[in-house]
Design a protein around this motif. Structure first.
Motif, PDB file in Angstrom:
ATOM      1  N   ILE A 299      23.239 -29.309  50.879  1.00 51.89           N
ATOM      2  CA  ILE A 299      23.966 -29.729  52.081  1.00 51.89           C
ATOM      3  C   ILE A 299      25.461 -29.737  51.766  1.00 51.89           C
ATOM      4  N   THR A 300      26.258 -29.160  52.654  1.00 51.21           N
ATOM      5  CA  THR A 300      27.716 -29.217  52.495  1.00 51.21           C
ATOM      6  C   THR A 300      28.203 -30.519  53.102  1.00 51.21           C
ATOM      7  N   LEU A 301      28.465 -31.498  52.241  1.00 49.56           N
ATOM      8  CA  LEU A 301      28.804 -32.845  52.689  1.00 49.56           C
ATOM      9  C   LEU A 301      30.262 -32.963  53.118  1.00 49.56           C
ATOM     10  N   ILE A 302      30.549 -34.038  53.876  1.00 54.42           N
ATOM     11  CA  ILE A 302      31.943 -34.355  54.147  1.00 54.42           C
ATOM     12  C   ILE A 302      32.647 -34.612  52.819  1.00 54.42           C
ATOM     13  N   ARG A 303      33.953 -34.376  52.793  1.00 55.82           N
ATOM     14  CA  ARG A 303      34.693 -34.454  51.535  1.00 55.82           C
ATOM     15  C   ARG A 303      35.939 -35.311  51.700  1.00 55.82           C
ATOM     16  N   LEU A 304      36.354 -35.888  50.602  1.00 54.52           N
ATOM     17  CA  LEU A 304      37.598 -36.649  50.533  1.00 54.52           C
ATOM     18  C   LEU A 304      38.355 -36.169  49.302  1.00 54.52           C
ATOM     19  N   ASN A 305      39.553 -35.651  49.515  1.00 57.26           N
ATOM     20  CA  ASN A 305      40.346 -35.098  48.413  1.00 57.26           C
ATOM     21  C   ASN A 305      39.546 -34.055  47.630  1.00 57.26           C
ATOM     22  N   HIS A 306      38.835 -33.198  48.376  1.00 60.73           N
ATOM     23  CA  HIS A 306      38.068 -32.085  47.816  1.00 60.73           C
ATOM     24  C   HIS A 306      36.848 -32.533  47.001  1.00 60.73           C
ATOM     25  N   LYS A 307      36.428 -33.779  47.173  1.00 68.37           N
ATOM     26  CA  LYS A 307      35.249 -34.284  46.476  1.00 68.37           C
ATOM     27  C   LYS A 307      34.199 -34.724  47.489  1.00 68.37           C
ATOM     28  N   SER A 308      32.930 -34.444  47.175  1.00 65.68           N
ATOM     29  CA  SER A 308      31.834 -34.786  48.093  1.00 65.68           C
ATOM     30  C   SER A 308      31.670 -36.288  48.235  1.00 65.68           C
ATOM     31  N   VAL A 309      31.271 -36.711  49.447  1.00 60.97           N
ATOM     32  CA  VAL A 309      31.035 -38.127  49.743  1.00 60.97           C
ATOM     33  C   VAL A 309      29.626 -38.286  50.295  1.00 60.97           C
ATOM     34  N   ASP A 310      28.864 -39.232  49.742  1.00 60.69           N
ATOM     35  CA  ASP A 310      27.617 -39.636  50.376  1.00 60.69           C
ATOM     36  C   ASP A 310      27.554 -41.164  50.409  1.00 60.69           C
ATOM     37  N   PHE A 311      26.438 -41.719  50.824  1.00 54.95           N
ATOM     38  CA  PHE A 311      26.372 -43.157  51.087  1.00 54.95           C
ATOM     39  C   PHE A 311      25.122 -43.766  50.473  1.00 54.95           C
ATOM     40  N   ARG A 312      25.283 -44.929  49.887  1.00 53.58           N
ATOM     41  CA  ARG A 312      24.145 -45.739  49.444  1.00 53.58           C
ATOM     42  C   ARG A 312      24.009 -46.879  50.459  1.00 53.58           C
ATOM     43  N   VAL A 313      22.851 -46.986  51.061  1.00 54.58           N
ATOM     44  CA  VAL A 313      22.581 -48.026  52.049  1.00 54.58           C
ATOM     45  C   VAL A 313      21.335 -48.798  51.625  1.00 54.58           C
ATOM     46  N   HIS A 314      21.447 -50.123  51.539  1.00 52.55           N
ATOM     47  CA  HIS A 314      20.301 -50.963  51.192  1.00 52.55           C
ATOM     48  C   HIS A 314      19.773 -51.637  52.450  1.00 52.55           C
ATOM     49  N   THR A 315      18.456 -51.662  52.580  1.00 53.53           N
ATOM     50  CA  THR A 315      17.820 -52.482  53.614  1.00 53.53           C
ATOM     51  C   THR A 315      16.929 -53.519  52.931  1.00 53.53           C
ATOM     52  N   ASN A 316      16.845 -54.680  53.549  1.00 57.54           N
ATOM     53  CA  ASN A 316      15.987 -55.763  53.051  1.00 57.54           C
ATOM     54  C   ASN A 316      15.220 -56.370  54.203  1.00 57.54           C
TER      55      ASN A 316
END
Length: 452
Positions: A299-316
């Motif tokens: 997947i071509t992810l969104i980028r910030l300063n030419h670096k890939s960004v993804d997300f860690r999300v916790h559910t409880n």
């Protein structure tokens, strides 16, 4: 879940427990229980909103210390606690750090007990006395760690550290015995298998669109086909965690070469070039079986300063057994890294540090929350056992589409080192214990819903 009540000891009487007059029972209370221990007692109602008990009851029930406590009524018994056991492995001889490097994590978790109204301890296989029905549990308070003898708990929170330890037959037998013979419910009883989770979600129309194309036991030809379609793919261990053993394979049409980005055995990020895919696989997978891997669409992810960004999300799950989002963190990939994991050089940021426009930040946050809550419900419905928390690795591509990369039943805690996320560390710990309270009450009042 009601607000926890303070518990105090009366030294001058025997066989009596005082409870608030606001606590009403459909039958006469004749016994009091703590964990697996119970005794007959006299119950007196009082105007004060607290619990008082005589010293003989306190000691006979093996209550470790005075603390805030929840109370549950069922039939003629008053239940105090709950007593929550956290099962793990890797104990040391140290009284300062009894569980080694993870001692700080467990100290934070146990420190949440007072706000929730529970008694929480950690223990391993070696701390169980089956003949006496007691456990030498490790408790944490302001003076540090202390080992105290307690009865078997109401519920057990599984925090075994890794898949290898979890697979040990001796530990599996202990888990089965406590669950089957002593009817103690466990939550988070195992690590997820990536392929099994993918298959579960793929069959559910409301979440299948979040999944990248994924196949197990990939062949050369399949990897070639996916590279032609997506330009890059990921090879991941089906039972991996922490971003270990992941390879990103890219095909360059310009120089007709294959590139592989990975982290080597010396924890160095590597990028190697190969003339053929066969050469790449034969070189990098000499010591690894490709049939233990899955191949996943890049997947071509969104980028910030030419670096890939993804997300860690916790559910409880909360005190009502309902899913809620406990934290969202953005992760920026390290230089030359195949993943955004911190051990690969990644950096943690809050969502508003990535999206400084407030309306965009709110839109992204809402999209992530809606996605993971739906995913949590589906996984919870389809997986066996009591699941209390899930950590999701989520990506957003350049077109704004949300993708699920992984779901973890025992998510890491490294994101909470960020100063702005520490409060969510406390929140997620409290939610884990609140779910333990919920599971205890459910086991006492409606055991048929727990032991299906």
């Amino acid at each position: 879940m009601i607000a926890p009540l303070s518990l105090t000891i009366l030294p001058d009487e025997v066989g009596t427990i005082y409870i608030p007059a606001t606590i009403e029972s459909n039958s006469t209370i004749q016994s009091v229980a703590f964990g697996a221990s119970s005794i007959k007692c006299k119950v007196v109602h009082q105007e004060i909103e607290e619990i008082k008990m005589t010293e003989d009851i306190f000691h006979e029930l093996k209550i470790p210390y005075t603390n805030n406590t929840q109370i549950f009524l069922h039939d003629d018994t008053l239940y105090l606690g709950p007593l929550v056991g956290i099962f793990t492995a890797g104990f040391s001889e140290s009284t300062i750090r009894p569980i080694g490097e993870r001692s700080l994590f467990f100290a934070k978790l146990l420190a949440a007990e007072k706000a929730v109204g529970a008694f929480v301890f950690i223990f391993g296989a070696q701390h169980i006395d089956w003949e006496k029905g007691i456990i030498q549990g490790f408790f944490y308070h302001k003076y540090g760690w202390e080992q105290i003898e307690v009865p078997f708990p109401n519920v057990i929170y599984d925090r075994l550290p890794n898949r290898r330890t979890e697979s040990l037959r001796s530990l599996q037998k202990i888990k089965q015995r406590l669950n089957d013979e002593y009817l103690i419910p466990w939550f988070n009883p195992g690590f997820f298998n990536k392929w099994e989770i993918h298959q579960i979600l793929k069959s559910e129309h409301q979440v299948s669109d979040f999944l990248p194309e994924t196949h197990k036991n990939p062949s050369f030809s399949l990897i070639e086909q996916m590279l032609a379609k997506y330009h890059h793919v990921y090879l991941k261990p089906a039972n991996g965690s922490l971003g270990l053993g992941i390879y990103q394979i890219l095909y360059s049409r310009e120089d007709e070469a294959y590139y592989c980005r990975y982290r080597d055995d010396k924890d160095v990020n590597r990028l190697q070039k190969f003339s053929t895919l066969e050469a790449l696989i034969n070189t990098l997978f000499q010591k690894r079986r490709l049939d233990t891997y899955i191949v996943q669409q890049g997947i071509t992810l969104i980028r910030l300063n030419h670096k890939s960004v993804d997300f860690r999300v916790h559910t409880n799950k909360d005190q009502n057994g309902n899913w809620q989002v406990s934290v969202i963190a953005a992760k920026i990939s390290g230089r030359g890294s195949v993943t955004t994991h911190l051990n690969n050089g990644g950096v943690v940021r809050t969502v508003d540090e990535i999206f400084q426009d407030s309306s965009e930040c709110q839109r992204i946050t809402k999209s992530l929350e809606d996605t993971v809550l739906t995913l949590s419900e589906v996984i919870d419905t389809k997986q066996e056992g009591n699941i209390g928390e899930i950590g999701f690795d989520i990506g957003i591509d350049k077109n704004g589409k949300v993708w699920l990369f992984e779901a973890n039943s025992k998510p890491g805690r490294s994101i909470f080192a960020h100063p702005k996320l520490k409060k969510y560390d406390t929140l997620s710990n409290q939610l884990s214990l609140k779910y333990a309270v919920h599971l205890t009450e459910k086991t006492i009042k409606n055991p048929q819903d727990v032991y299906k």
